[in-house]
Design a protein around this motif. Structure first.
Motif, PDB file in Angstrom:
ATOM      1  N   THR A  43       0.846  -1.193   0.000  1.00 15.65           N
ATOM      2  CA  THR A  43       0.000   0.000   0.000  1.00 15.65           C
ATOM      3  C   THR A  43       0.880   1.241   0.000  1.00 15.65           C
ATOM      4  OG1 THR A  43      -1.783  -1.125   1.185  1.00 15.65           O
ATOM      5  CG2 THR A  43      -1.762   1.285   1.266  1.00 15.65           C
ATOM      6  N   LEU A 308       0.896   4.062   8.912  1.00 12.98           N
ATOM      7  CA  LEU A 308       0.729   2.710   8.396  1.00 12.98           C
ATOM      8  C   LEU A 308       2.040   1.943   8.506  1.00 12.98           C
ATOM      9  CD1 LEU A 308      -0.845   0.504   6.759  1.00 12.98           C
ATOM     10  CD2 LEU A 308       0.009   1.637   4.687  1.00 12.98           C
ATOM     11  N   THR A 309       1.969   0.758   9.120  1.00 12.01           N
ATOM     12  CA  THR A 309       3.119  -0.139   9.201  1.00 12.01           C
ATOM     13  C   THR A 309       2.806  -1.402   8.411  1.00 12.01           C
ATOM     14  OG1 THR A 309       3.756   0.685  11.383  1.00 12.01           O
ATOM     15  CG2 THR A 309       4.611  -1.473  10.736  1.00 12.01           C
ATOM     16  N   GLN A 310       3.724  -1.781   7.509  1.00 11.73           N
ATOM     17  CA  GLN A 310       3.573  -2.990   6.708  1.00 11.73           C
ATOM     18  C   GLN A 310       4.808  -3.861   6.889  1.00 11.73           C
ATOM     19  OE1 GLN A 310       1.526  -2.040   2.683  1.00 11.73           O
ATOM     20  NE2 GLN A 310       2.668  -0.178   3.125  1.00 11.73           N
ATOM     21  N   VAL A 318       3.873  -8.768   1.349  1.00 10.69           N
ATOM     22  CA  VAL A 318       3.340  -8.069   2.514  1.00 10.69           C
ATOM     23  C   VAL A 318       2.585  -9.088   3.355  1.00 10.69           C
ATOM     24  CG1 VAL A 318       1.783  -6.267   3.340  1.00 10.69           C
ATOM     25  CG2 VAL A 318       3.160  -5.880   1.283  1.00 10.69           C
ATOM     26  N   GLN A 321      -0.399  -5.701   7.755  1.00 10.56           N
ATOM     27  CA  GLN A 321      -0.578  -4.254   7.669  1.00 10.56           C
ATOM     28  C   GLN A 321      -1.352  -3.782   8.891  1.00 10.56           C
ATOM     29  OE1 GLN A 321      -2.632  -4.053   3.828  1.00 10.56           O
ATOM     30  NE2 GLN A 321      -0.837  -3.119   2.907  1.00 10.56           N
ATOM     31  N   GLN A 323      -2.738   0.076  10.627  1.00 14.23           N
ATOM     32  CA  GLN A 323      -2.811   1.525  10.525  1.00 14.23           C
ATOM     33  C   GLN A 323      -3.400   2.108  11.792  1.00 14.23           C
ATOM     34  OE1 GLN A 323      -3.746   3.724   6.765  1.00 14.23           O
ATOM     35  NE2 GLN A 323      -5.628   4.277   7.837  1.00 14.23           N
TER      36      GLN A 323
END
Length: 329
Positions: A43, A308-310, A318, A321, A323
């Motif tokens: 993302t 946001l951390t992915q 990925v 995720q 947020q």
């Protein structure tokens, strides 16, 4: 006249040379390379500040260090990333000896050599770094353009847009960890004034005007991995301060995996990105939102209204995720 044995040797050298040349050809970074190497599920928010978080990584390319580095380069390209953060344990097992230690080349410069990894690296120290010459990691900032560590702990504010920003605080959690007070191999960590660092941390958090506050340190306050149930010491030191000032996120390493932990009743989101090379088992704990024993790193995107951390693994996928909305202060 050449013997059969000599001809076999020559043939082997030719084959190895051809294979090496082919491998070099595959590492040409051009439009075709990046068209064929994409993180499909990534993302990419609009108008975001993007960076990567890598921990526990320096192993001469062993374990999964090389594939992690490969996909870090791709992620930085796709995100138009601005910098890379480390959560410590930059060189295993005993740090570096000096700024001239060959480990700088074999475990850093020649591993993270993709074109999009030549951005600023903001570095923190881990316990293994203290087994060597930790000052050399500060001094390397004067040699490498991309390596940035002005002190054992420091802070920097990054603009997101004209009206919003993020304060990032890079701690040295080693002298703050009560577990190291009586450990001979970590005696060097106790030479720093921990109380002074904590007072500095409180001042930074109390006076910031930034929209977001992110703290980076080596030791996790909560762990779903090997050190589950043994992080009370460092948690007792740091959590009251992070919660008092409503820090948005704390990124750590030390555990060789990828984690998101969020205990009930707490404000701070706790992430672990310590899977830069070797990995260890994890388990589902009472506070676990996500935990995976896979090599990889975190990609972080900060906008005016969201963080946001992915988590991205060593295969370029990925795998998680999360947020969080902007903390109204």
């Amino acid at each position: 006249m050449f013997s059969t044995h000599l001809w076999l040797k020559i043939s082997l050298v030719i084959c190895l040379t051809l294979n090496f040349s082919q491998s070099l050809a595959q590492e040409i970074y051009d439009e075709t390379y990046y068209q064929n190497h994409q993180i499909q599920q990534l993302t990419i928010p609009d108008k975001s500040l993007n960076f990567l978080v890598l921990g526990d990584w320096g192993r001469n390319g062993h374990y999964q260090q090389r594939p992690v580095a490969k996909w870090m380069d791709v992620a930085m390209m796709q995100l138009d990333g601005e910098f890379i953060v480390t959560t410590g344990d930059n060189f295993y097992s005993n740090g570096v000896a000096s700024v001239d230690d060959p480990y700088w080349q074999s475990s850093y410069e020649t591993i993270y050599n993709g074109p999009h990894l030549f951005e600023d690296w903001y570095v923190t120290l881990g316990n293994h770094d203290y087994r060597g010459n930790w000052q050399a990691q500060i001094d390397y900032s004067n040699i490498s353009r991309r390596w940035n560590m002005p002190n054992q702990y420091y802070a920097k504010t990054f603009a997101i847009d004209d009206k919003s920003s993020v304060l990032m605080i890079f701690l040295d959690t080693n002298p703050l960890n009560p577990d190291y007070k009586n450990e001979a191999k970590y005696a060097e960590t106790q030479k720093q004034d921990g109380a002074k660092q904590l007072a500095w941390l409180e001042h930074k958090l109390a006076t910031t005007k930034a929209s977001w506050t992110i703290v980076i340190g080596h030791h996790p306050l909560y762990s779903s991995g090997k050190r589950y149930g043994t992080t009370d010491g460092i948690r007792g030191v740091l959590e009251p301060i992070l919660e008092k000032y409503k820090v948005d996120a704390y990124y750590a390493g030390h555990e060789h995996d990828l984690q998101h932990n969020q205990p009930q009743g707490t404000t701070v989101a706790h992430y672990v990105s310590g899977a830069g090379s070797e990995v260890r088992p994890v388990a589902q704990r009472e506070f676990t939102r996500f935990a995976k024993s896979e090599a990889g790193f975190a990609a972080v995107s900060v906008t005016k209204n969201a963080l946001l951390t992915q988590f991205i693994n060593a295969s370029g996928q990925v795998i998680y995720q999360h947020q969080i909305a902007r903390n109204k202060k």
